[in-house]
Design an enzyme around this catalytic site. Structure first.
Site, PDB file in Angstrom:
ATOM      1  N   LYS A 226      29.656-125.688 -24.470  1.00  0.00           N
ATOM      2  CA  LYS A 226      30.347-125.465 -23.390  1.00  0.00           C
ATOM      3  C   LYS A 226      31.688-126.477 -23.869  1.00  0.00           C
ATOM      4  CE  LYS A 226      28.130-122.455 -20.378  1.00  0.00           C
ATOM      5  NZ  LYS A 226      27.266-122.536 -19.045  1.00  0.00           N
ATOM      6  N   ARG A 260      19.198-122.562 -21.427  1.00  0.00           N
ATOM      7  CA  ARG A 260      19.684-121.550 -22.031  1.00  0.00           C
ATOM      8  C   ARG A 260      20.568-121.746 -23.181  1.00  0.00           C
ATOM      9  NH1 ARG A 260      24.464-118.900 -21.642  1.00  0.00           N
ATOM     10  NH2 ARG A 260      24.256-116.328 -21.598  1.00  0.00           N
TER      11      ARG A 260
HETATM   12  N1  HH2 Z   1      26.309-119.622 -18.957  1.00  0.00           N
HETATM   13  C1  HH2 Z   1      27.008-118.737 -19.364  1.00  0.00           C
HETATM   14  C2  HH2 Z   1      26.625-117.293 -19.065  1.00  0.00           C
HETATM   15  N2  HH2 Z   1      25.414-117.041 -18.511  1.00  0.00           N
HETATM   16  N3  HH2 Z   1      23.551-118.199 -17.319  1.00  0.00           N
HETATM   17  C3  HH2 Z   1      22.934-119.187 -16.820  1.00  0.00           C
HETATM   18  N4  HH2 Z   1      21.936-119.068 -16.125  1.00  0.00           N
HETATM   19  N5  HH2 Z   1      23.248-120.503 -16.935  1.00  0.00           N
HETATM   20  C4  HH2 Z   1      24.639-120.655 -17.411  1.00  0.00           C
HETATM   21  O1  HH2 Z   1      24.925-122.071 -17.856  1.00  0.00           O
HETATM   22  C5  HH2 Z   1      25.350-119.542 -18.302  1.00  0.00           C
HETATM   23  C6  HH2 Z   1      24.701-118.445 -17.971  1.00  0.00           C
HETATM   24  C7  HH2 Z   1      28.196-118.812 -20.064  1.00  0.00           C
HETATM   25  O2  HH2 Z   1      27.825-118.918 -21.597  1.00  0.00           O
HETATM   26  P1  HH2 Z   1      28.024-117.758 -22.811  1.00  0.00           P
HETATM   27  O3  HH2 Z   1      27.033-116.562 -22.412  1.00  0.00           O
HETATM   28  O4  HH2 Z   1      27.626-118.505 -24.058  1.00  0.00           O
HETATM   29  O5  HH2 Z   1      29.410-117.455 -22.794  1.00  0.00           O
HETATM   30  P2  HH2 Z   1      30.201-116.095 -22.153  1.00  0.00           P
HETATM   31  O6  HH2 Z   1      30.111-116.197 -20.438  1.00  0.00           O
HETATM   32  O7  HH2 Z   1      31.814-116.214 -22.526  1.00  0.00           O
HETATM   33  O8  HH2 Z   1      29.401-114.724 -22.617  1.00  0.00           O
END
Ligand code: HH2
Length: 291
Positions: A226, A260
Site C-alpha cells: 500500500k 493479507r
Molecule cells: N485491502 C484491499 C482489499 N481487500 N481486505 C481486507 N480484509 N483488508 C485489507 O486491507 C484489504 C482488503 C486492497 O488491496 P488489493 O486487494 O491489493 O487492491 P485492490 O483493492 O485495488 O484490488
C-alpha cells in the site's frame, strides 16, 4: 464452516490475495483474459504457488477498492469471482474467501465454494451480508472503512484513530452478532489504507494489540504494497514487498492473528519470526501466550 474458529489461535493465518480485476492497484489484470473473464489456468498457477509458499486462505476479489475506485455492478463482480472460486474449490482443499461488500456477490461466492466473506466496509455498504453469513455458516472479516473507496481519501479526520477505529469495528461486530453470526466466526481489520493518512496507518499497525483488546475479536491486517509504505521507503508499488513484510512483522508482534498479502513466501517468514519473538517477550505487556 459452522462452529469453526475463523483463524486458528495457535498460528498466524496467511491470506493470499488473488484479484480477478482489471484495475487492482498492484496486480490488476493478471488473472483475466482479453474478454475480461477469469483466466483459469493463470489463476490456478497463482493459487498453487501461494499454497506451496504457505498460504492458509485464498482471498478472491472482483472489485478494486483502491482509493478513487468506482463500485462494480454485482453481476460483473459475480462474473469475475464465481468461476474463479469454483475452479479453485474444485482443484484445492484450501479455504477460500471472497473479498466483496455485497451480499449478492457473497451468496454466489459461497455457492461456488467459498467459506469466508471479507467485507472491507464492515457491513456498512450492505448490512444484509450479516444475515447471509449467519444463514450459511460463513466466517466474516469486518474491515474499517468510512464512506466509499471513490471518496474515502477526501476528508480523513481522526482525533484518536486507534480508539475511533476500535469503536467503529466494535459496532460492526455488534451488527454481525445481532444478525446471528457467532463470535468465533468473526474477525476484524483496521482497514489499512482505507480513508487513512500516513500517520493513521502507522498508528493502527503499531497498536494492533490495543485494537484487538478493545474489540475482543481476532485481527487481520492488510498492509500489502500500500501507498503508505511507499511514503516511508520511496519504493514504487512493485517494490514494496520487503516493507510489507516489515509491517506484517510489527503487526504480528503486536498480536495480529492474520495477514493479507500478495507475497506469501516472505510474509509467512516474517510472521513466523514475529510470533516467535512475541512469545519470547518478558515484559508485562506480553500478557501470557501469544495470540
Ligand atoms: N485491502 C484491499 C482489499 N481487500 N481486505 C481486507 N480484509 N483488508 C485489507 O486491507 C484489504 C482488503 C486492497 O488491496 P488489493 O486487494 O491489493 O487492491 P485492490 O483493492 O485495488 O484490488
Amino acid at each position: 464452516m459452522p462452529g469453526a474458529t475463523i483463524f486458528a489461535p495457535d498460528r498466524v493465518t496467511i491470506v493470499g490475495v488473488l484479484n480477478a480485476t482489471p484495475d487492482s492497484f498492484s496486480d490488476g489484470g493478471r488473472l483475466l483474459d482479453a474478454s475480461g473473464a477469469v483466466d483459469v489456468p493463470a489463476l490456478l498457477r497463482a493459487a498453487e504457488a501461494m499454497l506451496a509458499e504457505g498460504a492458509d486462505v485464498l482471498d478472491v476479489g472482483g472489485e478494486s477498492t483502491r482509493p478513487g475506485a468506482e463500485t462494480v455492478p454485482a453481476a460483473e463482480e459475480i462474473r469475475r469471482v464465481a468461476p474463479a472460486i469454483a475452479a479453485l474449490a474444485k482443484r484445492f482443499h484450501a479455504r477460500i474467501s471472497v473479498d466483496t461488500r455485497k451480499a449478492e456477490v457473497a451468496a454466489a461466492a459461497l455457492d461456488a465454494g467459498a467459506s469466508l466473506v471479507n467485507d472491507v466496509s464492515g457491513l456498512r455498504f450492505d448490512p444484509s451480508l450479516a444475515a447471509l453469513a449467519a444463514r450459511r455458516g460463513a466466517g466474516l472479516v469486518l474491515g474499517h472503512l468510512r464512506g466509499e473507496p471513490a471518496t474515502m481519501q477526501c476528508d480523513v479526520r481522526f482525533a484518536d484513530v486507534v480508539r475511533e477505529v476500535g469503536d467503529e469495528l466494535a459496532e460492526s461486530v455488534a451488527r454481525a452478532r445481532a444478525a446471528g453470526v457467532p463470535a468465533e466466526a468473526i474477525a476484524v481489520d483496521p482497514g489499512i489504507g482505507f480513508g487513512k493518512r500516513l500517520a493513521d496507518n502507522l498508528a493502527l499497525l503499531a497498536n494492533v494489540g490495543a485494537l484487538r483488546a478493545r474489540v475482543g475479536q481476532p485481527v487481520l491486517v492488510g498492509p500489502s504494497r500500500k501507498r503508505f509504505l511507499g511514503e516511508i521507503t520511496g519504493d514504487p508499488v512493485e517494490a514494496r514487498d520487503v516493507a510489507t513484510h516489515a509491517a506484517c512483522a510489527v503487526a504480528v508482534f503486536q498480536g495480529a492473528d492474520a495477514v493479507r498479502v500478495h507475497d506469501v513466501a516472505g510474509a509467512r517468514r516474517a510472521a513466523l519470526l514475529a510470533r516467535a519473538l512475541r512469545a519470547a517477550r518478558r515484559d508485562a505487556a506480553a500478557g501470557g501466550p501469544a495470540a
